[in-house]
Design a protein around this motif. Structure first.
Motif, PDB file in Angstrom:
ATOM      1  N   ASN A   1       0.856  -1.178   0.000  1.00  0.00           N
ATOM      2  CA  ASN A   1       0.000   0.000   0.000  1.00  0.00           C
ATOM      3  C   ASN A   1       0.892   1.227   0.000  1.00  0.00           C
ATOM      4  OD1 ASN A   1      -2.349  -1.475   0.154  1.00  0.00           O
ATOM      5  ND2 ASN A   1      -2.257  -1.593   2.371  1.00  0.00           N
TER       6      ASN A   1
ATOM      7  N   SER B   1      -8.398   8.186   3.685  1.00  0.00           N
ATOM      8  CA  SER B   1      -8.452   6.908   2.983  1.00  0.00           C
ATOM      9  C   SER B   1      -7.513   5.873   3.576  1.00  0.00           C
ATOM     10  CB  SER B   1      -8.114   7.121   1.506  1.00  0.00           C
ATOM     11  OG  SER B   1      -9.057   7.966   0.902  1.00  0.00           O
TER      12      SER B   1
ATOM     13  N   LEU C   1      -8.729   2.445   5.568  1.00  0.00           N
ATOM     14  CA  LEU C   1      -8.384   1.069   5.222  1.00  0.00           C
ATOM     15  C   LEU C   1      -7.861   0.314   6.432  1.00  0.00           C
ATOM     16  CD1 LEU C   1      -6.633   1.695   1.807  1.00  0.00           C
ATOM     17  CD2 LEU C   1      -8.797   0.498   2.159  1.00  0.00           C
TER      18      LEU C   1
ATOM     19  N   ALA D   1      -7.514   4.159  -3.443  1.00  0.00           N
ATOM     20  CA  ALA D   1      -8.359   4.083  -2.250  1.00  0.00           C
ATOM     21  C   ALA D   1      -9.638   4.898  -2.400  1.00  0.00           C
ATOM     22  CB  ALA D   1      -7.574   4.564  -1.029  1.00  0.00           C
TER      23      ALA D   1
END
Length: 501
Positions: free
Chosen positions: A369, A377, A381, A451
């Motif tokens: 990521n 965002s 997550l 995202a």
């Protein structure tokens, strides 16, 4: 008529019909968006009436009186107990590291950042504390194994509870074990929030070493500061973490060493958010930056406040020559210990369960990521899909998981050819703010999703999502979990044809 209010601001009272739509429209017409925002920040009980007590913070601001915070009383401390000196060291944020909030850029004014710019030194450079105040760091009786984490201050937020309001200025009264952490953090700034607005909150610790009479306890704290007061808008300053260790006796009567600090090894280590007006054109602003130094350290071991001889009589603290009596401390022989790196990893996993995902033996892919360390965002997550058991199981089975800052990848571009090529492959697919990528060990990106797009499609109704590249699984009620799981499985499927060639 609809209210034009920043969706990030906690103004639930104004979106309800508790007081009638006519009253709300009248308030908006009379005060305007900015005035309504300021009114709501003072109206703490949401009754559309400002009491003298609610008006007190702004009155103190206008007449130059520093508000006095009430604290829950600590347990009675022995005045003859040992004391130690805690020293604060602070270097302000390097303003040039902020990515988008330079003066004049995107309408950011000097006033908006005034609280940040004016914070150039610790609020209290030195503080005397009793050793017994650090009792909060002692392990519970059932947590005496090395590296076995426990919560000093438990996190109260999760995927179901959401997050706390951004529209606050003054921290709640600290209670219990929060008191000593609040006292320590107040040396940096007068308005620390021991519990952050977003999960994971709180403080976690583990034993790093054990001797016959002493512990080394490593800890990690998630806390933040409110840099502004009324009538300015709230400005939140959130270091990535506070970490450190304490060496003290098993009854906390003696502290040999204490250190707390914000890690500064990475190129960016602070998240900032501030409310910049209340209209749709001026939502919550966010930025990131680098803080060179923010640390507390004991100047030496704790020493008795009162010195007694072998008969219990109080002695003079100075010798016949007038020099202070020097204390000699025994050497500590540690019977069992783990490294600082091992302890830090245990604490990180306690805060972020998805970090349990293995870091080696990857059979096929490398899931990365890429994040600018911005809130929203990326944080969403971590608080949703990366706390899901099915997601964690699949990641642990088939992936190596990591996070990278874009700035760090840009720095890799300037290194040797191998690292530069890997960084290029990732940055080529990156879009602001967070890009989730599934990669082969050679860095080839075989699947990715932004995202923001991910959050958009998971907020769709199921019938709307059928036409998208993702569809919701019937096995999960949570669309985010189902969609992220499908994203991972699609990546594994795409990896097969690369590995077969």
């Amino acid at each position: 008529m609809s209210l034009n209010i920043d969706r990030n601001v906690d103004l639930a009272v104004f979106t309800s019909f508790k007081h009638g739509r006519a009253q709300l429209e009248m308030a908006l017409k009379s005060l305007g968006n900015e005035g309504l925002f300021l009114f709501s920040s003072l109206d703490t009980n949401n009754d559309l009436y400002i009491s003298p007590e609610e008006f007190k913070p702004i009155a103190e601001k206008l007449i130059g009186v520093t508000p006095v915070f009430e604290f829950e009383e600590e347990e009675t401390l022995d005045p003859s107990g040992e004391t130690l000196s805690i020293v604060a060291k602070f270097q302000p944020l390097v303003m040039e590291t902020m990515t988008k909030s330079k003066d004049g850029f995107l309408g950011i004014s000097h006033i908006a950042l005034s609280g940040l710019r004016n914070w150039t030194a610790p609020a209290a450079p030195i503080s005397m504390m009793f050793a017994r105040q650090f009792k909060a760091f002692l392990p519970p009786k059932n947590k005496i194994e090395l590296g076995d984490p426990w919560w000093i201050i438990p996190s109260e937020l999760n995927i179901f509870t959401g997050y706390l309001s951004n529209n606050r200025f003054y921290p709640p009264v600290p209670k219990g074990k929060e008191i000593v952490i609040h006292k320590l953090l107040s040396m940096f700034h007068p308005r620390p929030f021991v519990k952050t607005r977003f999960a994971p909150q709180g403080a976690v610790a583990c034993i790093q070493a054990i001797s016959e009479f002493y512990y080394i306890v490593a800890f990690r704290i998630h806390a933040e500061f409110q840099l502004n007061e009324p009538p300015d808008f709230p400005f939140w300053f959130s270091p990535g973490q506070f970490t450190g260790h304490i060496i003290f006796s098993k009854d906390s009567s003696h502290v040999r060493e204490f250190k707390l600090f914000v890690p500064n090894k990475r190129s960016l280590n602070v998240d900032m958010e501030w409310l910049y007006g209340a209209s749709e054109s001026s939502n919550m602003e966010v930025d990131i930056g680098y803080l060179p130094q923010m640390e507390l350290e004991s100047s030496g071991p704790s020493i008795p406040s009162v010195i007694r001889d072998e008969n219990g009589n109080v002695m003079d603290s100075r010798d016949p020559a007038g020099e202070p009596i020097q204390f000699v401390f025994e050497e500590i022989n540690w019977q069992r210990e783990i490294t600082w790196e091992e302890a830090a990893q245990k604490l990180e996993v306690a805060m972020y369960p998805f970090k349990k995902v293995r870091k080696c033996l990857c059979p096929a892919t490398w899931q990365t990521n890429l994040s600018c360390f911005v809130p929203g965002s990326g944080r969403t997550l971590r608080e949703t899909v990366l706390e899901s058991s099915p997601i964690l199981a699949l990641l642990n089975e088939s992936f190596v998981s990591s996070w990278s800052l874009v700035k760090e990848l840009e720095e890799l571009q300037r290194q040797n050819e191998f690292y530069s090529r890997l960084a290029d492959l990732h940055l080529e697919k990156y879009n602001f703010p967070v890009e989730m990528m599934i990669c082969l060990p050679n860095g080839t990106v075989i699947h990715h999703i932004n995202a923001n797009y991910f959050l958009d499609i998971t907020s769709m109704k199921p019938e709307e999502a059928e036409s998208s590249i993702f569809s919701f699984s019937t096995n999960f009620e949570d669309p985010s979990t189902a969609t992220y799981l499908q994203f991972l499985k699609e990546g594994l499927q795409r990896a097969k044809r690369f590995l077969q060639t």
